[in-house]
Scaffold this motif. Sequence first.
Motif, PDB file in Angstrom:
ATOM      1  N   LEU A  85     -10.356   2.578  -8.451  1.00  0.00           N
ATOM      2  CA  LEU A  85      -9.189   2.251  -9.261  1.00  0.00           C
ATOM      3  C   LEU A  85      -9.048   0.735  -9.397  1.00  0.00           C
ATOM      4  N   LEU A 141       2.286   2.167  -7.367  1.00  0.00           N
ATOM      5  CA  LEU A 141       1.132   1.341  -7.710  1.00  0.00           C
ATOM      6  C   LEU A 141       0.576   0.648  -6.466  1.00  0.00           C
ATOM      7  N   LEU A 174      -2.588   9.074 -11.085  1.00  0.00           N
ATOM      8  CA  LEU A 174      -3.405   7.999 -10.515  1.00  0.00           C
ATOM      9  C   LEU A 174      -4.612   8.552  -9.761  1.00  0.00           C
ATOM     10  N   VAL A 181      -6.208  -0.138 -15.402  1.00  0.00           N
ATOM     11  CA  VAL A 181      -5.561   1.173 -15.459  1.00  0.00           C
ATOM     12  C   VAL A 181      -4.571   1.170 -16.615  1.00  0.00           C
ATOM     13  N   HIS A 207      -1.563   2.625  -4.229  1.00  0.00           N
ATOM     14  CA  HIS A 207      -2.894   2.914  -4.761  1.00  0.00           C
ATOM     15  C   HIS A 207      -3.733   1.642  -4.953  1.00  0.00           C
ATOM     16  N   TRP A 226       3.764   6.872 -18.344  1.00  0.00           N
ATOM     17  CA  TRP A 226       4.304   6.452 -17.046  1.00  0.00           C
ATOM     18  C   TRP A 226       5.824   6.382 -17.018  1.00  0.00           C
TER      19      TRP A 226
END
Length: 190
Positions: A129, A153, A114, A79, A156, A97
């Motif tokens: 992801l 983060l 995201l 990512v 996810h 970000w």
Amino acid sequence: PRPHVPADYAAIAQLGRELNMRPQAAMMLCDWDRDLLLRDLPEATWMGADWDHPWRQHPHLDEAASILNRSADHLELVVHGLAHEWWGTGSMERAEWATPDGQMRPRHLLQRHLEVYASILERNGLGSLPDIFVPCAFNHSFGEDGEGIHRLLADHGIRYVSTPFNGMRQTKAPQTDHIAIECGVMTVDR
């Protein structure tokens, strides 16, 4: 000024194969946005709500996706960002970000970034992801407990961050000189 072409991805995979490793392919996904999802994130691109690009129906996307999938043993998707910068005021700010001093962009918008990143990967047959994150322009921070980007983060499924510590905003000292853990996410000094 050109889209990535399949040969670009094949070169990364060949390098990984010849070195017997998996180089990171930090993916910028705006060129992969076939469905113009980024129109709903006007801060994500220079075109805002008018987002469009000429490559969204290009056959190179399918060919590149096939190379990425066939070469998973020789490269690792990571990512990185949608379009790398932040356009929240209509003009470019560095970076997607976090600001250059490591201040996280608004959490609710990054949550959507995201989600859209994951949707674009899925739409292109590139899986879910990845669990590694490389912040755009290496703008990042550490030590904010559940208030910083690490909580987002972790929520996810991202478990690792790779970024240089010498430019990272630190509100707490990392646990070691080269590894820091926050919210279960390991940040490694790049």
